[in-house]
Design an enzyme around this catalytic site. Structure first.
Site, mmCIF file in Angstrom:
data_model
loop_
_atom_site.group_PDB
_atom_site.id
_atom_site.type_symbol
_atom_site.label_atom_id
_atom_site.label_comp_id
_atom_site.label_asym_id
_atom_site.label_seq_id
_atom_site.Cartn_x
_atom_site.Cartn_y
_atom_site.Cartn_z
ATOM 1 N N ASP A 58 67.043 63.756 44.260
ATOM 2 C CA ASP A 58 68.025 63.611 45.316
ATOM 3 C C ASP A 58 68.771 62.306 45.017
ATOM 4 O O ASP A 58 68.233 61.448 44.323
ATOM 5 C CB ASP A 58 67.293 63.542 46.661
ATOM 6 C CG ASP A 58 68.212 63.137 47.778
ATOM 7 O OD1 ASP A 58 69.258 63.787 47.905
ATOM 8 O OD2 ASP A 58 67.882 62.188 48.501
ATOM 9 N N ASP A 98 63.864 61.866 49.494
ATOM 10 C CA ASP A 98 63.427 60.976 50.569
ATOM 11 C C ASP A 98 63.832 61.406 51.969
ATOM 12 O O ASP A 98 63.256 60.953 52.934
ATOM 13 C CB ASP A 98 63.952 59.567 50.335
ATOM 14 C CG ASP A 98 65.412 59.455 50.707
ATOM 15 O OD1 ASP A 98 66.165 60.386 50.362
ATOM 16 O OD2 ASP A 98 65.790 58.485 51.359
#
Lengths: 832, 54
Positions: free
Chosen positions: A526, A721
């Site tokens: 990500d 996250d």
């Protein structure tokens, strides 16, 4: 700020927290007759509180510097602490406080900021000196404190304040059933291990003379018989109590008609013990009491270490999860009055109005009823820039109000919020996760089958050759093949490797993670918060006028001095490393535009280029304002003209490039999946050299993409996250969440990178690969041992002492081999 | 050698005694914190008020 004292402050480091002391400040505290320098009023207040409490010994004993004080300045109480009085409400206390007779109460607190044993001492002494506190116990290993107090004389919030006064943070938490269950489990494991250990030692004491005396007739039969009986008495609790979990596990396996590792263990222990009991009662035959107790002890110690490592991993993850009762400011009689009261979110109902102050989280889903503000939705979208919200626009629970106060009309609570929807998506993805852990048990199944066949065949063959020896030789086959090495091979290696990874700051929360990490072919990242820092920072200063970049920056930081806006924080953070802050006159904050104010007698404007340009009456230089790939540009101007442009954005983590090249070097494919716009994602990918980029992805899109990779045979490791990453983290073969990431992401991940130091992933990958090698070596050794030992036993060459030695040696070898994984100390791994 | 008639049973009794003591220790929480007490003992309170040692 006393100008005359500036020259006296020659020390560079804060005595309390070790941070560098800013230039023009001086916050001394006299500790044991020596004046020490602190970096801020917070540390000064904390140190003073410690000294005044007569606890200055702390500074003598500590082995690490304390954390920077939570209270920035003595009079600015942080939000959570102001809310601490809420912990005094009975309905909030209900979940974590135990009431005793009268007003005596007991609660468990998580203490943050404990770095060495002196902190434990300091906290215990400080809290117990409060009137009304009956007892305090701080557990150094778990950083938990248990406090008992008399509610008539002191309140819980006062205790929390007292802890904050000496520079620590305490949160109440709910020990819950999970915790108690673990306590009980650990105590039972300790008891089992100890009984097996002491039993093994003493039985060995009896066994050695018997072995040594064999044959030469120097030991009278009554001594031998007595030693056998003593061994029987001592082995009985080992088998009946310590080995009980193995029998239980074997019974469960048999009922489910499958053979786990417990079946051969139970078979070996059971048959050897029963045969030995028979031999003792009958007065002839071999006894294997020493082998049995040793075998049980080895297996239990392996399991105990494994449990400890697993618990440590879970603990560290749990520490990040704080019990904060979600509170809301309910507007009692909106719109007539703005009177608000603090209530638990659970007592809110639909249609009510709540006030959300800047800096507070949004307690429920709803629509903006009044006010305009910037809201940080990075939790959901991964977009690091705050989004502007006006009347009628949607607010989502869990996001953070940044700018100014908002009034929200609640229209979604509990299960109906967007956040809960994502959690449900996550649950589903997790449920679909393939069970990889059963592989080892399948091997065990074949092993048991083969073993039983060999034992039966041996028994039958000897029955025809020499019926008197058939029984004892069959027992010898079962004992010698006790799959000690086999059943220790995998757990020992996994435990050692997990320990190494934990030191690297990578927590393993699920068993299969290591194995899968070693096999991963694709690493999917990500962007926001993973490869980048996830918060705004100053990327570039473009000077446009007479002043240098640094000077402009100082002016800008001075203007934003009082603001808590993300841009202001980024500017102050940048200037902190560059020197002192200028003296500011009056400043006016114009939400949505910028700041106007006087610095050193001159008037400046900082903010949107248009807003700043109005002061000097000139248009901004176009070329410099071109699209900066999703970055924010802030301009500084005075009456005479433009001074500088500040480019702010989400900076890459400095070690992200190391990680990517390291992974590529190891032959892994690196992919970037981002919820951000194409331009921003491409730029990051370009800087890091990531070949495959997918931008503007929704959580569902990310999930589909990973599924697609998996269908093509890839083993996907996902690193993320945010909440938006949670479903894809759960669906990936192995998932790693950042320690600073959201709670949902951490909960769905197999591993958590607590150190935040990205290249540690490379090192972890190496450990994982090495652990696989060690497991394979261990299994190979266990099989080789059985291959040699079983035929020898079947041919009648194995005596009990040989079986004992062979078994211990093979187990020790396996454990020592696994320990090599611990010794490979990672270089420079000591990152926080 | 006849003393072994006494010594062997005695050793068994001794072991059970040790196990009993250990079980009590587990129950009373002696093994809850394996790191703290090692440090705690170094930080005693009854230090006489002395001038700083620097």
């Amino acid at each position: 700020m006393n100008p005359s004292a500036i020259s006296d402050c020659a020390v560079q480091e804060c005595f309390h927290c070790g941070q560098p002391i800013p230039h023009n400040t001086c916050y001394p505290v006299e500790i044991e007759h020596i004046s020490r320098e602190m970096c801020c009023r917070g540390c000064q207040a904390v140190a003073q509180a410690i000294v005044d409490g007569g606890l200055a010994d702390y500074y003598r004993h500590r082995t690490a510097k304390s954390g920077t004080a939570v209270l920035d300045a003595a009079d600015v109480v942080p939000e959570w602490l102001r809310q601490a009085t809420l912990y005094d409400l009975p309905e909030v206390q209900h979940s974590f406080v135990r009431q005793e007779a009268g007003e005596i109460r007991e609660a468990s607190l998580i203490l943050e900021g404990i770095v060495c044993a002196a902190c434990v001492w300091l906290n215990e002494h400080h809290i117990s000196s409060l009137p009304g506190v009956l007892s305090v116990e701080v557990n150094y290993s778990t950083h938990r404190a248990r406090v008992r107090w008399d509610n008539a004389r002191i309140r819980l919030s006062e205790i929390l304040h007292a802890v904050a006064a000496i520079g620590y943070t305490a949160h109440p938490f709910d020990p819950g059933r999970q915790e108690q269950l673990f306590q009980k489990e650990r105590q039972a494991a300790l008891r089992r291990l100890f009984i097996a250990g002491i039993g093994m030692m003493q039985v060995m004491m009896y066994a050695v003379p018997m072995y040594m005396a064999t044959g030469d007739g120097s030991m009278p039969p009554w001594i031998e018989s007595m030693m056998r009986w003593a061994s029987l008495v001592l082995t009985l609790p080992v088998v009946a109590y310590s080995a009980w979990p193995f029998f239980l596990g074997a019974w469960r396996d048999l009922k489910l008609r499958q053979a786990g590792m417990d079946v051969p263990v139970a078979l070996g222990v059971g048959s050897a013990f029963l045969a030995s009991v028979y031999a003792t009662l009958a007065g002839h035959g071999e006894v294997y009491f020493d082998s049995v107790s040793m075998f049980v002890f080895f297996l239990l110690s392996g399991r105990f270490l494994e449990m400890g490592a697993r618990r440590k991993a879970a603990d560290a993850a749990e520490k990040l999860v704080k019990l904060q009762p979600a509170m809301a400011n309910r507007l009692v009689a909106y719109p007539e009055s703005w009177e608000d009261e603090l209530v638990p979110v659970s007592s809110l109902s639909l249609g009510e109005h709540v006030l959300i102050r800047p800096g507070e989280g949004i307690p429920a889903d709803g629509l903006v009823a009044q006010g305009t503000s910037q809201v940080d939705e990075s939790l959901l979208t991964g977009e690091s820039r705050p989004v502007e919200k006006k009347g009628g626009e949607r607010l989502i629970a869990g996001t953070v109000n940044v700018d100014s106060a908002l009034v929200m009309k609640v229209d979604g609570l509990g299960q109906d919020t967007v956040l809960s929807g994502i959690v449900r998506l996550l649950d589903r993805a997790m449920a679909e996760k393939p069970a990889l852990a059963q592989l080892a048990d399948r091997v065990a199944g074949w092993f048991v089958l083969a073993l039983l066949l060999i034992a039966a065949f041996t028994g039958a063959a000897w029955y025809f050759i020499e019926p008197a020896r058939a029984f004892w030789i069959t027992v010898a086959v079962l004992v010698v093949s006790c799959p000690c090495a086999l059943s220790l091979a995998t757990p020992a290696a996994l435990t050692a490797a997990t320990g190494s990874l934990t030191r690297l700051g990578l927590l393993t929360t699920r068993g299969h993670a290591l194995e899968t990490l070693a096999r991963a072919t694709h690493f999917v990242f990500d962007k926001t918060g993973t490869l980048t820092r996830g918060k705004m920072s100053l990327l570039e200063v473009i000077p446009l006028g007479a002043l240098s970049g640094d000077q402009s920056l100082q002016i800008a930081a001075a203007l934003e001095h009082a603001s808590e806006h993300a841009i202001a924080r980024a500017l102050s953070a940048a200037v902190e490393t560059h020197g002192h802050v200028l003296e500011t006159g009056e400043t006016a904050n114009l939400p949505g535009s910028g700041v106007e104010g006087v610095v050193d007698g001159k008037r400046y404007r900082l903010g949107r280029p248009q807003f700043a340009g109005e002061l000097c009456g000139r248009m901004a230089p176009e070329s410099a304002l071109l699209d900066r790939n999703g970055a924010t540009v802030v301009a500084l101007a005075d009456k005479a003209g433009w001074l500088a442009l500040f480019v702010l954005g989400d900076a890459l983590r400095p070690d992200a490039a190391d990680l990517v090249t390291g992974l590529q070097h190891r032959g892994k494919t690196v992919v970037l999946l981002s919820g951000d716009q194409e331009g921003a994602a491409q730029q990051v990918a370009g800087e890091l050299g990531i070949p495959v980029v997918r931008a503007a992805m929704t959580p569902q899109g990310k999930l589909d993409y990973v599924r697609e990779l998996q269908n093509d045979g890839a083993v996907v490791a996902m690193v993320g996250d945010g909440v938006n990453d949670a479903p894809v983290l759960a669906a990936a073969d192995v998932s790693i969440a950042m320690g600073s990431g959201t709670q949902v992401a951490r909960a769905s991940a197999d591993m958590i990178l607590l150190s935040e130091h990205l290249p540690h992933l490379n090192a972890s990958l190496d450990v994982a690969v090495k652990a696989q090698q060690v497991i394979r070596q261990n299994l190979a050794w266990a099989f080789a041992y059985n291959l040699v030992a079983i035929p020898l036993a079947a041919l009648g060459y194995i005596t009990p002492w040989m079986a004992g030695i062979g078994m211990s040696a093979s187990s020790l070898l396996v454990v020592l081999n696994a320990l090599r994984l611990i010794q490979s100390e990672p270089d420079g791994a000591n990152t926080r | 050698m006849e003393i072994l008639y006494l010594l062997i049973p005695l050793s068994v009794v001794l072991i059970f005694l040790i196990v009993g003591i250990f079980l009590w220790a587990v129950k009373s929480g002696q093994f809850e914190d394996m790191e703290g007490p090692a440090h705690r003992i170094l930080m005693d309170d009854d230090r006489p008020q002395s001038p700083p040692d620097e």
